[in-house]
Design a protein around this motif. Structure first.
Motif, PDB file in Angstrom:
ATOM      1  N   ARG A   1       7.477  41.100   6.303  1.00 31.08           N
ATOM      2  CA  ARG A   1       8.839  40.541   6.329  1.00 31.08           C
ATOM      3  C   ARG A   1       9.782  41.439   7.107  1.00 31.08           C
ATOM      4  NH1 ARG A   1       7.192  38.925   1.085  1.00 31.08           N
ATOM      5  NH2 ARG A   1       7.961  40.854   0.133  1.00 31.08           N
TER       6      ARG A   1
ATOM      7  N   HIS B   1       9.095  33.400  15.029  1.00 26.70           N
ATOM      8  CA  HIS B   1       9.062  33.501  13.570  1.00 26.70           C
ATOM      9  C   HIS B   1       8.066  32.525  12.958  1.00 26.70           C
ATOM     10  CE1 HIS B   1      12.390  36.263  13.667  1.00 26.70           C
ATOM     11  NE2 HIS B   1      13.047  35.431  14.442  1.00 26.70           N
TER      12      HIS B   1
ATOM     13  N   ASN C   1       4.976  32.207  11.094  1.00 27.70           N
ATOM     14  CA  ASN C   1       4.055  33.008  10.304  1.00 27.70           C
ATOM     15  C   ASN C   1       2.610  32.636  10.561  1.00 27.70           C
ATOM     16  OD1 ASN C   1       5.926  34.637   9.051  1.00 27.70           O
ATOM     17  ND2 ASN C   1       6.145  33.326   7.259  1.00 27.70           N
TER      18      ASN C   1
ATOM     19  N   MET D   1       3.519  34.807   2.046  1.00 28.80           N
ATOM     20  CA  MET D   1       4.514  34.513   3.067  1.00 28.80           C
ATOM     21  C   MET D   1       5.047  33.085   2.921  1.00 28.80           C
ATOM     22  SD  MET D   1       4.607  37.445   4.277  1.00 28.80           S
ATOM     23  CE  MET D   1       5.946  37.071   5.397  1.00 28.80           C
TER      24      MET D   1
ATOM     25  N   THR E   1       7.560  33.134   0.193  1.00 31.17           N
ATOM     26  CA  THR E   1       8.790  33.762   0.671  1.00 31.17           C
ATOM     27  C   THR E   1       9.634  32.760   1.454  1.00 31.17           C
ATOM     28  OG1 THR E   1       7.721  35.920   0.792  1.00 31.17           O
ATOM     29  CG2 THR E   1       9.718  35.617   2.101  1.00 31.17           C
ATOM     30  N   ARG E   2       8.984  31.996   2.345  1.00 31.24           N
ATOM     31  CA  ARG E   2       9.715  31.050   3.183  1.00 31.24           C
ATOM     32  C   ARG E   2      10.251  29.899   2.362  1.00 31.24           C
ATOM     33  NH1 ARG E   2       6.860  29.467   8.711  1.00 31.24           N
ATOM     34  NH2 ARG E   2       8.986  28.781   9.062  1.00 31.24           N
TER      35      ARG E   2
END
Length: 252
Positions: free
Chosen positions: A24, A152, A154, A247, A250-251
């Motif tokens: 991140r 960006h 991922n 991830m 997180t998003r």
């Protein structure tokens, strides 16, 4: 890659959390670059002359081939440096490259590529891998397959840790040929940033600082996962999947 062992038990979940935090942090670098450029990542490459854009992939492939040899030979004369030293050197190189606009930025590009590779090799050593070993050299170049600080996606970035190429004859040249187009786009964005009107050397210094920080972080992700696979005996592909899940959370 050589067999290595690490003492003591490992908390796999905690280590994955640390790797995800590093991931991140790497992504946050891109936002700083975008702020410098006024939030305009799209069309950045269009600022470069067509002749430069057309030759970026070839120039990047050549720079990578040179960097592999120079970076490895330099290890006998210059020890690995702390991360802050690498970013400081990269910053100075970027300032010099940006001072003279595009011509000086093009001259600076191979030197920056070599510095980035040496930085990645240093991270590999920090995680217990020997950069003199052929397989580790191979893995160091693979870090350049990361999408770059201005992308960006991922899923695209996670692809670099699961990229599969075998160490057969000419494997390094095949890997460089595969990585060069993506890295060319990344370095082209850096070149374009260094030509931003008025900013000049400041833009060159700032973008180099951020790009060096980004690839240091991505190297820690890459070799952190490799080390964790050895320490925990959990298959590497499984660890990549667990990182991807973190991830996605997180998003969301």
């Amino acid at each position: 890659m050589q067999d290595i062992t690490f003492p003591g038990p490992v908390d796999t979940e905690a280590e994955l959390d640390r790797i995800a935090a590093r991931y991140r942090r790497a992504g946050g670098v891109g936002m700083k670059v975008l702020n410098l450029l006024g939030g305009q990542a799209e069309g950045l490459l269009d600022r470069l002359p067509a002749s430069v854009r057309g030759g970026l992939t070839g120039a990047t492939e050549k720079a990578l081939n040179v960097a592999v040899g120079v970076a490895q030979r330099s290890r006998g004369a210059i020890p690995d440096q702390p991360g802050w030293v690498n970013t400081a050197v990269g910053t100075a190189m970027g300032a010099a490259g940006g001072f003279g606009g595009l011509p000086s930025a093009l001259v600076e590009l191979p030197a920056t590529t070599t510095l980035l590779l040496r930085t990645i090799q240093g991270v590999a050593a920090e995680h217990g891998f020997d950069p003199a070993e052929e397989g580790v050299q191979f893995e160091c170049v693979r870090v350049f397959a990361a999408a770059g600080p201005l992308d960006h996606d991922n899923a695209s970035d996670l692809g670099f840790v699961s990229l599969r190429l075998t160490l057969t004859g000419g494997a390094m040249h095949k890997l460089i040929a595969a990585v060069a187009p993506r890295l060319a786009t990344v370095l082209g964005q850096k070149l374009a940033a260094q030509t931003v009107p008025v900013l000049g050397a400041v833009a060159g210094a700032t973008t180099n600082y951020m790009f060096t920080s980004y690839y240091q972080d991505m190297a820690h992700v890459h070799f952190g996962l490799r080390r964790l696979a050895v320490e925990s005996s959990v298959p590497h592909d499984q660890l990549v999947g667990q990182l991807a899940s973190r991830m996605r959370v997180t998003r969301a």
